[in-house]
Design a protein around this motif. Structure first.
Motif, PDB file in Angstrom:
ATOM      1  N   PRO A  90       0.799  -1.231   0.000  1.00 46.92           N
ATOM      2  CA  PRO A  90       0.000   0.000   0.000  1.00 46.92           C
ATOM      3  C   PRO A  90       0.829   1.278   0.000  1.00 46.92           C
ATOM      4  O   PRO A  90       0.364   2.314  -0.458  1.00 46.92           O
ATOM      5  CB  PRO A  90      -0.833  -0.117   1.290  1.00 46.92           C
ATOM      6  CG  PRO A  90      -0.124  -1.129   2.121  1.00 46.92           C
ATOM      7  CD  PRO A  90       0.518  -2.081   1.165  1.00 46.92           C
ATOM      8  N   GLN A  91       2.069   1.240   0.508  1.00 52.04           N
ATOM      9  CA  GLN A  91       2.884   2.442   0.591  1.00 52.04           C
ATOM     10  C   GLN A  91       3.755   2.659  -0.646  1.00 52.04           C
ATOM     11  O   GLN A  91       4.520   3.614  -0.711  1.00 52.04           O
ATOM     12  CB  GLN A  91       3.786   2.367   1.842  1.00 52.04           C
ATOM     13  CG  GLN A  91       3.020   2.233   3.152  1.00 52.04           C
ATOM     14  CD  GLN A  91       2.041   3.378   3.357  1.00 52.04           C
ATOM     15  OE1 GLN A  91       2.379   4.531   3.139  1.00 52.04           O
ATOM     16  NE2 GLN A  91       0.825   3.052   3.786  1.00 52.04           N
ATOM     17  N   ALA A  92       3.679   1.765  -1.633  1.00 54.26           N
ATOM     18  CA  ALA A  92       4.541   1.880  -2.811  1.00 54.26           C
ATOM     19  C   ALA A  92       4.154   3.100  -3.645  1.00 54.26           C
ATOM     20  O   ALA A  92       2.981   3.355  -3.878  1.00 54.26           O
ATOM     21  CB  ALA A  92       4.436   0.617  -3.654  1.00 54.26           C
ATOM     22  N   SER A  93       5.175   3.864  -4.087  1.00 50.26           N
ATOM     23  CA  SER A  93       4.919   5.049  -4.895  1.00 50.26           C
ATOM     24  C   SER A  93       5.095   4.718  -6.365  1.00 50.26           C
ATOM     25  O   SER A  93       5.534   3.637  -6.726  1.00 50.26           O
ATOM     26  CB  SER A  93       5.891   6.169  -4.485  1.00 50.26           C
ATOM     27  OG  SER A  93       7.226   5.775  -4.747  1.00 50.26           O
ATOM     28  N   ASP A  94       4.759   5.698  -7.231  1.00 46.69           N
ATOM     29  CA  ASP A  94       4.860   5.462  -8.669  1.00 46.69           C
ATOM     30  C   ASP A  94       6.308   5.369  -9.126  1.00 46.69           C
ATOM     31  O   ASP A  94       6.617   4.678 -10.092  1.00 46.69           O
ATOM     32  CB  ASP A  94       4.138   6.573  -9.436  1.00 46.69           C
ATOM     33  CG  ASP A  94       2.630   6.485  -9.260  1.00 46.69           C
ATOM     34  OD1 ASP A  94       2.152   5.384  -8.934  1.00 46.69           O
ATOM     35  OD2 ASP A  94       1.960   7.509  -9.438  1.00 46.69           O
ATOM     36  N   ARG A  95       7.188   6.088  -8.482  1.00 47.74           N
ATOM     37  CA  ARG A  95       8.615   6.026  -8.797  1.00 47.74           C
ATOM     38  C   ARG A  95       9.396   5.768  -7.519  1.00 47.74           C
ATOM     39  O   ARG A  95       9.118   6.366  -6.493  1.00 47.74           O
ATOM     40  CB  ARG A  95       9.097   7.327  -9.447  1.00 47.74           C
ATOM     41  CG  ARG A  95       8.634   7.488 -10.893  1.00 47.74           C
ATOM     42  CD  ARG A  95       9.232   8.735 -11.511  1.00 47.74           C
ATOM     43  NE  ARG A  95       8.825   8.847 -12.909  1.00 47.74           N
ATOM     44  CZ  ARG A  95       9.582   8.446 -13.931  1.00 47.74           C
ATOM     45  NH1 ARG A  95      10.762   7.900 -13.694  1.00 47.74           N
ATOM     46  NH2 ARG A  95       9.160   8.585 -15.178  1.00 47.74           N
ATOM     47  N   VAL A  96      10.386   4.889  -7.616  1.00 49.79           N
ATOM     48  CA  VAL A  96      11.153   4.539  -6.436  1.00 49.79           C
ATOM     49  C   VAL A  96      12.630   4.473  -6.803  1.00 49.79           C
ATOM     50  O   VAL A  96      12.996   3.897  -7.832  1.00 49.79           O
ATOM     51  CB  VAL A  96      10.670   3.190  -5.843  1.00 49.79           C
ATOM     52  CG1 VAL A  96      10.787   2.054  -6.857  1.00 49.79           C
ATOM     53  CG2 VAL A  96      11.417   2.837  -4.568  1.00 49.79           C
ATOM     54  N   PRO A  97      13.515   5.105  -5.996  1.00 48.79           N
ATOM     55  CA  PRO A  97      14.947   5.045  -6.275  1.00 48.79           C
ATOM     56  C   PRO A  97      15.527   3.710  -5.804  1.00 48.79           C
ATOM     57  O   PRO A  97      15.384   3.336  -4.642  1.00 48.79           O
ATOM     58  CB  PRO A  97      15.516   6.221  -5.470  1.00 48.79           C
ATOM     59  CG  PRO A  97      14.543   6.419  -4.345  1.00 48.79           C
ATOM     60  CD  PRO A  97      13.196   6.007  -4.867  1.00 48.79           C
ATOM     61  N   VAL A  98      16.155   2.985  -6.714  1.00 48.81           N
ATOM     62  CA  VAL A  98      16.747   1.668  -6.423  1.00 48.81           C
ATOM     63  C   VAL A  98      18.099   1.593  -7.115  1.00 48.81           C
ATOM     64  O   VAL A  98      18.278   2.143  -8.213  1.00 48.81           O
ATOM     65  CB  VAL A  98      15.822   0.531  -6.917  1.00 48.81           C
ATOM     66  CG1 VAL A  98      16.461  -0.833  -6.688  1.00 48.81           C
ATOM     67  CG2 VAL A  98      14.469   0.595  -6.231  1.00 48.81           C
ATOM     68  N   MET A  99      19.034   0.914  -6.494  1.00 50.69           N
ATOM     69  CA  MET A  99      20.364   0.777  -7.086  1.00 50.69           C
ATOM     70  C   MET A  99      20.341  -0.189  -8.271  1.00 50.69           C
ATOM     71  O   MET A  99      19.765  -1.276  -8.187  1.00 50.69           O
ATOM     72  CB  MET A  99      21.364   0.286  -6.046  1.00 50.69           C
ATOM     73  CG  MET A  99      21.550   1.213  -4.854  1.00 50.69           C
ATOM     74  SD  MET A  99      22.079   2.880  -5.309  1.00 50.69           S
ATOM     75  CE  MET A  99      23.742   2.536  -5.897  1.00 50.69           C
ATOM     76  N   ARG A 100      20.953   0.223  -9.370  1.00 55.03           N
ATOM     77  CA  ARG A 100      21.208  -0.629 -10.535  1.00 55.03           C
ATOM     78  C   ARG A 100      22.723  -0.754 -10.613  1.00 55.03           C
ATOM     79  O   ARG A 100      23.404   0.157 -11.057  1.00 55.03           O
ATOM     80  CB  ARG A 100      20.628  -0.001 -11.797  1.00 55.03           C
ATOM     81  CG  ARG A 100      20.816  -0.839 -13.065  1.00 55.03           C
ATOM     82  CD  ARG A 100      20.183  -0.177 -14.276  1.00 55.03           C
ATOM     83  NE  ARG A 100      20.874   1.053 -14.668  1.00 55.03           N
ATOM     84  CZ  ARG A 100      20.443   1.886 -15.611  1.00 55.03           C
ATOM     85  NH1 ARG A 100      19.317   1.635 -16.246  1.00 55.03           N
ATOM     86  NH2 ARG A 100      21.132   2.977 -15.914  1.00 55.03           N
TER      87      ARG A 100
END
Length: 332
Positions: A33-43
């Motif tokens: 439920p707390q997930a946003s449309d954009r999320v910063p994640v390491m690639r």
């Protein structure tokens, strides 16, 4: 690890066409439920802002298995499965594979990704993504297509390297994919289960005099084997044995038969490809003048590791459990 021969590349669709194609979307899974449309994640070592994918494309079994283990089959538009991979019907997620389209049995390329209207491509650096074949994260960024690389393959990624032990890289991938897709709770559950299984193996593993083990991938003039940057190194180590080439800062790499002879392995792990069966490799080792007198060969100590237990994916833990059981049954 050796790859099948490349085929001629076809014309690449223009970036403007790609952008138009990417407007399609697929079914969804239950999101946190707390997930946003954009999320910063390491690639690898680079922080990237990801949109939540709806049409992922997976290259090889390890990528697809990671997505399927997180319950994301409805978000996978298709998979690319070159000949080295065993039949997907043998996978624990065979039912998910059956629901998803196989896009190609060739190597990954841009045209496949574009035709699938992909909004995320999951593959390894130089194992799927390739500068030579013109499909890299940077190129896909320019086309508006997101990419995710297996952390296990990141140690020599240009500009943004990241070095993690192979099993830690597996856990990290599952957690990062969980963030990207908005299923972080599921990812934590999956990772927790894998770690419990690994801990159980470690508790049972022999603590002294580790068995020297050589992984034989392929090659007759010179063998390909596992350095310390691929999952078999952790499989061998955590089971209580010793990879004779653990000192090599490499993934799948070529060595000389003289080095194998000097290492005197007592067990040989055979990586079983779909297109290079294990028995053929065992027959070679038993008849070659350079290998027939190795302790492992004389004592017929061969352990067959499935291809998808050797490349980064949840089935690494299956391979660990099986190899650990094999070691415990040895009479040294």
């Amino acid at each position: 690890m050796m790859t099948p021969p490349e085929r001629p590349k076809r014309t690449i669709v223009a970036a403007a066409v790609v952008a138009a194609l990417l407007t399609g979307c697929g079914a969804s899974v239950q999101d946190d439920p707390q997930a946003s449309d954009r999320v910063p994640v390491m690639r690898c070592g680079e922080k990237v802002d990801y949109r939540k994918p709806e049409r992922a494309v997976a290259y090889e079994g390890g990528s697809a298995d990671k997505l399927f283990s997180l319950g994301l089959a409805d978000r996978v538009a298709g998979y690319v499965m070159p000949p080295a991979n065993p039949p997907v019907s043998e996978s624990p997620w065979a039912a998910d594979y059956a629901k998803v389209k196989m896009l190609s049995d060739d190597l990954l390329n841009k045209e496949i990704v574009v035709e699938a209207r992909a909004d995320l491509v999951v593959a390894g650096w130089r194992s799927g993504f390739s500068e030579q074949r013109g499909i890299t994260p940077e190129i896909l960024d320019g086309l508006g297509i997101q990419s995710f690389m297996h952390s296990e393959s990141c140690y020599n990624y240009p500009g943004f390297p990241q070095k993690l032990p192979p099993f830690e890289a597996l856990y990290s991938d599952l957690e990062r994919l969980g963030q990207i897709f908005g299923v972080a709770d599921k990812a934590s559950e999956v990772v927790g289960g894998l770690k419990q299984r690994v801990d159980k193996v470690v508790q049972q593993a022999p603590k002294d005099n580790p068995v020297p083990v050589f992984l034989y991938d392929s090659g007759t003039d010179q063998p390909f084997t596992a350095g310390n940057q691929v999952p078999p190194n952790d499989i061998i180590r955590l089971a209580g044995a010793r990879n004779v080439f653990a000192g090599l800062e490499a993934r799948w790499t070529q060595v000389g038969w003289e080095a194998v002879t000097k290492a005197a392995p007592e067990v040989i792990i055979i990586l079983d490809y779909g297109d290079q069966p294990a028995q053929k490799k065992i027959d070679f080792l038993k008849t070659s003048s350079r290998t027939k007198d190795l302790p492992a060969v004389r004592n017929n100590r061969f352990f067959v590791l499935d291809y998808n237990e050797g490349i980064s994916g949840p089935r690494n833990i299956d391979g660990l459990e099986k190899f650990a059981a094999y070691l415990r049954g040895l009479n040294r």
